[in-house]
Design a protein around this motif. Structure first.
Motif: not given
Length: 112
Positions: A90, A92-97, A100
């Protein structure tokens, strides 16, 4: 189950297939490409394009699963692949483009 697995890895020598064989997993992959073989390195999108060109006639859809957003996901997309970020810790941020996942087991649900 109608899916084929392949490997694309930055690898400095021609030993990738040997290592996969020693680990007992080479038999699971239909194709194996290394940066050594292709003379290109990630994140250069041309490495993904090279594999895509070699494999696209064999498969109706190709997904690329990588664990680094900048090195794997962004250039794979640039090359026209559907990219999935595997983010076990975890980082990377929860909201990636994009898509995930936390484990490879989740891929099956994405493909259904």
């Amino acid at each position: 189950d109608g899916y084929a697995l392949g490997v694309l890895s930055n690898w400095a020598a021609d030993t990738l297939e040997d290592i996969l064989e020693k680990l007992g997993v080479k038999k699971f992959f239909r194709f194996i490409y290394s940066s050594h073989d292709l003379k290109l390195d990630k994140p250069d999108p041309r490495i993904f394009t090279a594999v895509f060109r070699k494999q696209r006639s064999k498969y109706s859809k190709i997904y690329y699963v990588g664990d680094d957003y900048e090195t794997d996901i962004l250039p794979a997309r640039k090359a026209g692949l559907e990219a999935i970020l595997i983010d076990r810790p975890s980082y990377y941020p929860a909201k990636i483009d994009g898509v995930k996942i936390k484990s490879l087991e989740q891929i099956e649900k994405l493909l259904d």
